[in-house]
Design a protein around this motif. Structure first.
Motif, PDB file in Angstrom:
ATOM      1  N   GLU A 169     -61.302 -44.732  84.806  1.00 28.72           N
ATOM      2  CA  GLU A 169     -60.049 -45.373  84.461  1.00 28.72           C
ATOM      3  C   GLU A 169     -60.175 -46.893  84.546  1.00 28.72           C
ATOM      4  N   LEU A 170     -59.454 -47.543  83.627  1.00 23.48           N
ATOM      5  CA  LEU A 170     -59.471 -49.008  83.581  1.00 23.48           C
ATOM      6  C   LEU A 170     -58.040 -49.506  83.445  1.00 23.48           C
ATOM      7  N   ASP A 171     -57.627 -50.363  84.369  1.00 21.12           N
ATOM      8  CA  ASP A 171     -56.270 -50.907  84.344  1.00 21.12           C
ATOM      9  C   ASP A 171     -56.165 -52.022  83.319  1.00 21.12           C
ATOM     10  N   GLY A 172     -54.946 -52.229  82.829  1.00 26.93           N
ATOM     11  CA  GLY A 172     -54.734 -53.321  81.900  1.00 26.93           C
ATOM     12  C   GLY A 172     -53.284 -53.460  81.508  1.00 26.93           C
ATOM     13  N   HIS A 173     -52.782 -52.508  80.720  1.00 24.94           N
ATOM     14  CA  HIS A 173     -51.411 -52.596  80.228  1.00 24.94           C
ATOM     15  C   HIS A 173     -50.408 -52.270  81.328  1.00 24.94           C
ATOM     16  N   THR A 174     -49.197 -52.771  81.135  1.00 27.92           N
ATOM     17  CA  THR A 174     -48.112 -52.484  82.068  1.00 27.92           C
ATOM     18  C   THR A 174     -47.059 -51.578  81.468  1.00 27.92           C
ATOM     19  N   GLY A 175     -47.268 -51.132  80.266  1.00 26.91           N
ATOM     20  CA  GLY A 175     -46.339 -50.228  79.606  1.00 26.91           C
ATOM     21  C   GLY A 175     -47.092 -49.167  78.835  1.00 26.91           C
ATOM     22  N   PRO A 176     -46.382 -48.228  78.221  1.00 36.45           N
ATOM     23  CA  PRO A 176     -47.032 -47.156  77.460  1.00 36.45           C
ATOM     24  C   PRO A 176     -47.925 -47.710  76.353  1.00 36.45           C
ATOM     25  N   VAL A 177     -49.101 -47.137  76.234  1.00 33.14           N
ATOM     26  CA  VAL A 177     -50.037 -47.520  75.181  1.00 33.14           C
ATOM     27  C   VAL A 177     -49.785 -46.620  73.975  1.00 33.14           C
ATOM     28  N   VAL A 178     -49.455 -47.213  72.846  1.00 36.93           N
ATOM     29  CA  VAL A 178     -49.027 -46.441  71.685  1.00 36.93           C
ATOM     30  C   VAL A 178     -50.084 -46.332  70.600  1.00 36.93           C
ATOM     31  N   ALA A 179     -51.167 -47.086  70.677  1.00 34.58           N
ATOM     32  CA  ALA A 179     -52.179 -47.008  69.623  1.00 34.58           C
ATOM     33  C   ALA A 179     -53.499 -47.566  70.121  1.00 34.58           C
ATOM     34  N   ILE A 180     -54.591 -46.991  69.602  1.00 31.82           N
ATOM     35  CA  ILE A 180     -55.939 -47.466  69.932  1.00 31.82           C
ATOM     36  C   ILE A 180     -56.794 -47.409  68.678  1.00 31.82           C
ATOM     37  N   CYS A 181     -57.572 -48.439  68.446  1.00 34.83           N
ATOM     38  CA  CYS A 181     -58.547 -48.473  67.367  1.00 34.83           C
ATOM     39  C   CYS A 181     -59.914 -48.757  67.963  1.00 34.83           C
ATOM     40  N   SER A 182     -60.859 -47.891  67.714  1.00 32.22           N
ATOM     41  CA  SER A 182     -62.232 -48.100  68.160  1.00 32.22           C
ATOM     42  C   SER A 182     -63.050 -48.574  66.983  1.00 32.22           C
ATOM     43  N   VAL A 183     -63.611 -49.767  67.109  1.00 27.91           N
ATOM     44  CA  VAL A 183     -64.354 -50.403  66.026  1.00 27.91           C
ATOM     45  C   VAL A 183     -65.819 -50.391  66.392  1.00 27.91           C
ATOM     46  N   GLU A 184     -66.647 -49.855  65.527  1.00 29.67           N
ATOM     47  CA  GLU A 184     -68.071 -49.723  65.830  1.00 29.67           C
ATOM     48  C   GLU A 184     -68.899 -50.065  64.613  1.00 29.67           C
ATOM     49  N   GLY A 185     -69.788 -51.067  64.756  1.00 35.57           N
ATOM     50  CA  GLY A 185     -70.790 -51.346  63.735  1.00 35.57           C
ATOM     51  C   GLY A 185     -70.254 -52.145  62.577  1.00 35.57           C
ATOM     52  N   SER A 235     -56.406 -51.772  71.940  1.00 38.54           N
ATOM     53  CA  SER A 235     -55.293 -50.945  72.400  1.00 38.54           C
ATOM     54  C   SER A 235     -53.997 -51.727  72.262  1.00 38.54           C
ATOM     55  N   ALA A 236     -52.952 -51.038  71.801  1.00 40.88           N
ATOM     56  CA  ALA A 236     -51.632 -51.639  71.642  1.00 40.88           C
ATOM     57  C   ALA A 236     -50.645 -50.891  72.525  1.00 40.88           C
ATOM     58  N   SER A 237     -49.770 -51.655  73.164  1.00 43.02           N
ATOM     59  CA  SER A 237     -48.867 -51.066  74.146  1.00 43.02           C
ATOM     60  C   SER A 237     -47.444 -51.529  73.915  1.00 43.02           C
ATOM     61  N   ILE A 238     -46.501 -50.749  74.484  1.00 40.78           N
ATOM     62  CA  ILE A 238     -45.095 -51.140  74.428  1.00 40.78           C
ATOM     63  C   ILE A 238     -44.845 -52.372  75.288  1.00 40.78           C
ATOM     64  N   ASP A 239     -45.790 -52.720  76.152  1.00 39.59           N
ATOM     65  CA  ASP A 239     -45.652 -53.990  76.865  1.00 39.59           C
ATOM     66  C   ASP A 239     -45.908 -55.179  75.948  1.00 39.59           C
ATOM     67  N   ASN A 240     -46.073 -54.855  74.622  1.00 41.65           N
ATOM     68  CA  ASN A 240     -46.230 -55.866  73.574  1.00 41.65           C
ATOM     69  C   ASN A 240     -47.496 -56.691  73.734  1.00 41.65           C
ATOM     70  N   SER A 241     -48.553 -56.038  74.109  1.00 42.66           N
ATOM     71  CA  SER A 241     -49.856 -56.696  74.158  1.00 42.66           C
ATOM     72  C   SER A 241     -50.876 -55.841  73.423  1.00 42.66           C
ATOM     73  N   ILE A 242     -51.836 -56.515  72.816  1.00 43.57           N
ATOM     74  CA  ILE A 242     -52.982 -55.880  72.168  1.00 43.57           C
ATOM     75  C   ILE A 242     -54.215 -56.369  72.911  1.00 43.57           C
ATOM     76  N   ARG A 243     -54.947 -55.439  73.480  1.00 43.67           N
ATOM     77  CA  ARG A 243     -56.110 -55.806  74.281  1.00 43.67           C
ATOM     78  C   ARG A 243     -57.392 -55.372  73.584  1.00 43.67           C
ATOM     79  N   ASN A 244     -58.348 -56.281  73.621  1.00 43.80           N
ATOM     80  CA  ASN A 244     -59.674 -56.024  73.045  1.00 43.80           C
ATOM     81  C   ASN A 244     -60.614 -55.684  74.194  1.00 43.80           C
ATOM     82  N   TRP A 245     -61.038 -54.417  74.262  1.00 41.87           N
ATOM     83  CA  TRP A 245     -61.891 -53.940  75.345  1.00 41.87           C
ATOM     84  C   TRP A 245     -63.323 -53.779  74.871  1.00 41.87           C
TER      85      TRP A 245
END
Length: 762
Positions: free
Chosen positions: A371-387, A449-459
């Motif tokens: 597990e990895l902490d980051g968002h403070t609200g529900p995460v509603v979308a994730i895009c995995s980009v490879e290559g 990852s996109a969250s209802i906390d209105n942040s998009i995080r690049n992991w």
């Protein structure tokens, strides 16, 4: 990849060892504090820092060296991979009158003699029997032969002898004096000394007859000793020097007979092959912090290295690559002082010493997620980009072609061009792609990852750290997709707007066209150009030309009203040029996105169509009615649209995908199951069960893994069996796939929710 779990913590300060509430009220300390008549208030406890540590497996004892010269010892009741029942118990403190008068900088357990050797800033080396009851008899020998602080100690000749180094630029070898074998403790005398060095010697290590010294100049010196009974001396012409670092070496440790890891003040660590002097691995700390501890698991061929702020990296020595990154500091201000590893597979632990604590962490290699902490609200979308795919056109070239093309020819259907013209155009595009230097290799890997906390995080999925955070300020995020050709992160919002984000940051571009929540997004190539497709709760789908985002014109190419029903999922079929939309009336509508004509309808689901996937000319759909249905896209008759139905989940089907190499179908649902199907035979080939509600997933081709998002704010990676189409995976993933399925999770807060996931090859 294993998960690192905190087992217990040992506190060097009394005030950190919290007593149970029932004992606090009646304790003598509490009474003295509460009653002023008992005399003057107690003096504030002096903060004494932990400077070094070791663990003695044979005695199950943890020993800490302190900055005031004392030693603290804990006798564990269990093995260190189990929580201790007496972890609040105060340690035993060794501070007799003959103890060190300065900071204890180093210590080593001499197993052959059963004594602990310590080196201090008071220029002395002391040997201790830490098991003796009378503290006045604990120190069995004191050696005053160094003219400066003793900074390093190590055992030599299987722990029979001792080697020391310090700020006096000397390296001395100590051995038990002959004729005292019958005594309870050995008496060490100096038997050899290496020639003087140009600066302080902070680090030393030994293996067999080899001694490695880390110098202030950044060099590593390897000296071979000739060992005979009663005779110890360096071999003639047996010293080699390697330039390893640009600044002073702070630590050295043997990983194997010929592999050595060294750390330096230049914030790097280097793994060197001592046979050839060749650098095998160079580890640079991205946070520019100094590495303060290293450890190694010979059985697992893993290197563990920690910096002064608690960043722990795990490196695979066989593959010579970073496996995982963990944070082992309890607080941001904690200063880490050392690291050690003990145990083997199944019960291996690492000890991490900080300012006032000793933390014990265990590797749980059977846990399927991390597990990895980051968002403070529900995460509603994730895009995995490879290559990065070499066949893709650059956005600038697309814009030039688009602007040069007359408006009436923007959406010209391909049948208006001859086959010869199409072939010529494709050949020109391929040649231009090769000339521009594009390759078909992987260039970058990241997870958005996109969250209802209105942040998009690049992991970074390898290091599991957040590389960049983007903030949405206007409306809640609801969906997300990655556009590989234009290299944009596209998000759908609750207010019906769409934002186009650059992955490296900046102000997003706002696109308006819907008047209700954007429920689903997809991208695809239509007439040799990338378009964005959106579905909304307002009962419509839209086509967006994101390549002309720099113009002031609206990006909406077409807007299609489907009716009164909400659009739940969309999918664009590139080879047929059709747009498929699943609605909450259980119907899948097939539209021509250019002419806005409904070509056909697929009816059969009894509830909302939640997800869609394509396999050639077949469409696979999942629904809230808990069924998976297979449809023939080329069928012209309503009776032959539905090919078959796969019942197999107990709750809503949330996502579907098709493995391109094998043609197998993978489904996930909120019942905690991920199933891999041979849908032609209607059989389940592989199944993953977990106490989670799976909401989305995708396939990571390079490592042959399923990436799944859950209701409980996690992203999990599951390695699939090789027989399910993993023959084209990379060698690293091939080894991982032969082991039991593992998962790595990105946790995004206590209330997270992941509802969309897509894996994009750019």
């Amino acid at each position: 990849m294993a998960q690192l779990q905190h087992v217990f913590q040992l506190h060097s300060r009394d005030k950190d060892r919290a007593l149970p509430s029932s004992k606090k009220k009646n304790s003598l300390f509490a009474k003295l504090r509460a009653d002023p008549s008992t005399g003057p208030p107690l003096k504030k406890e002096k903060d004494v820092l932990v400077s070094c540590h070791t663990y003695i497996p044979s005695k199950k004892m943890v020993v800490l060296g302190m900055s005031d010269g004392s030693l603290l010892t804990w006798s564990l009741t269990r093995y260190p991979n189990e929580r201790q029942v007496d972890e609040r118990k105060p340690p035993r403190r060794f501070a007799p009158t003959n103890a060190h008068k300065g900071t204890v900088h180093t210590m080593v357990w001499l197993k052959a003699h059963g004594v602990l050797a310590t080196g201090s800033a008071d220029r002395s080396i002391k040997l201790w029997d830490v098991a003796v009851k009378d503290q006045t008899k604990a120190c069995v020998q004191t050696i005053y032969e160094h003219d400066g602080t003793v900074l390093g100690l190590c055992g030599f000749d299987s722990g029979r002898m001792l080697i020391s180094c310090g700020t006096d630029r000397q390296v001395k070898v100590w051995a038990p004096e002959e004729g005292r074998q019958l005594l309870l403790y050995p008496w060490f005398v100096q038997v050899s000394e290496l020639p003087g060095f140009s600066g302080w010697v902070r680090a030393i290590a030994s293996s067999n007859n080899d001694v490695v010294v880390g110098e202030e100049s950044g060099n590593i010196s390897l000296t071979r000793f000739q060992l005979t009974k009663g005779f110890v001396c360096p071999k003639a012409r047996g010293t080699k020097k390697y330039q390893a670092h640009s600044m002073g070496v702070t630590g050295v440790q043997f990983l194997s007979e010929n592999l050595l890891v060294s750390t330096s003040f230049d914030c790097t660590a280097r793994v060197t092959d001592l046979r050839t002097g060749i650098k095998r691995i160079m580890i640079r700390n991205p946070s520019k912090k100094r590495w303060v501890g290293t450890a190694c698991s010979p059985e697992l061929q893993e290197l563990y290295i920690v910096d002064e702020v608690g960043r722990l990296e795990i490196w695979g020595l066989l593959m010579e690559q970073l496996l995982a990154v963990h944070t082992v500091s309890s607080r941001p201000t904690t200063q880490i002082s050392g690291l050690s590893y003990h145990g083997g597979f199944g019960h291996d632990v690492v000890f991490v010493a900080s300012d006032f604590n000793m933390d014990v962490w265990q590797f749980d290699r059977n846990v399927p997620h991390k597990e990895l902490d980051g968002h403070t609200g529900p995460v509603v979308a994730i895009c995995s980009v490879e290559g990065s795919s070499g066949g893709s056109e650059t956005p600038s070239r697309q814009r030039q072609e688009h602007e040069a093309m007359p408006e009436e020819h923007e959406c010209a259907p391909p049948e208006e061009m001859s086959l010869l013209e199409l072939a010529k155009l494709e050949a020109e595009e391929e040649a231009a792609s090769e000339a521009s230097g594009h390759t078909h290799g992987m260039e970058s890997v990241s997870v958005f990852s996109a969250s209802i906390d209105n942040s998009i995080r690049n992991w970074d999925p390898k290091e599991m750290v957040c590389r960049l955070a983007l903030s949405e300020t206007r409306s809640e995020l609801r969906s997300m997709v990655y556009a590989p050709v234009n290299r944009l992160v596209c998000t759908g919002n609750d207010d019906g707007s769409i934002r186009l984000w650059h992955p490296e940051g900046g102000t997003p571009l706002t696109c308006e066209g819907h008047h209700n929540t954007i429920s689903s997004l997809d991208v695809g190539i239509l007439h040799r150009q990338e378009y964005l497709f959106s579905g909304s709760y307002d009962g419509s789908v839209a086509v967006w030309d994101i390549s002309r985002r720099q113009s002031k014109q609206s990006l909406v190419v077409n807007h299609i009203e489907l009716g009164i029903y909400e659009v739940q999922s969309i999918k664009f079929c590139e080879h047929l040029g059709t747009l498929l939309a699943g609605c909450n009336d259980g119907v899948i509508y097939v539209y021509d996105p250019v002419k806005s004509i409904c070509l056909k309808e697929f009816r059969g689901h009894e509830d909302s169509v939640t997800c869609l996937a394509l396999d050639g000319n077949f469409l696979v759909s999942g629904s809230q009615d808990r069924t998976i249905k297979l449809w023939n896209l080329l069928s012209e008759h309503q009776e032959t649209h539905l090919v078959k139905t796969l019942p197999g989940h107990r709750r809503t089907i949330e996502d579907l995908l098709v493995l391109a190499q094998s043609g197998h179908l993978v489904s996930c649902a909120t019942d905690g199951h991920i199933k891999c199907w041979d849908y032609t035979a209607e059989t389940v080939l592989h199944e993953i069960k977990l106490e989670e509600e799976f909401l989305c997933m995708d396939y990571k081709k390079s490592t042959h893994q399923i990436v799944a998002g859950t209701e409980s704010h996690k992203v999990l990676l599951f390695t699939l069996p090789l027989e399910l189409g993993g023959e084209h995976m990379e060698p690293v993933a091939e080894e991982a796939a032969t082991a039991s399925p593992e998962a790595v999770a990105l946790e995004s807060g206590s209330n997270g929710r992941i509802s969309d996931l897509s894996l994009i090859h750019i």
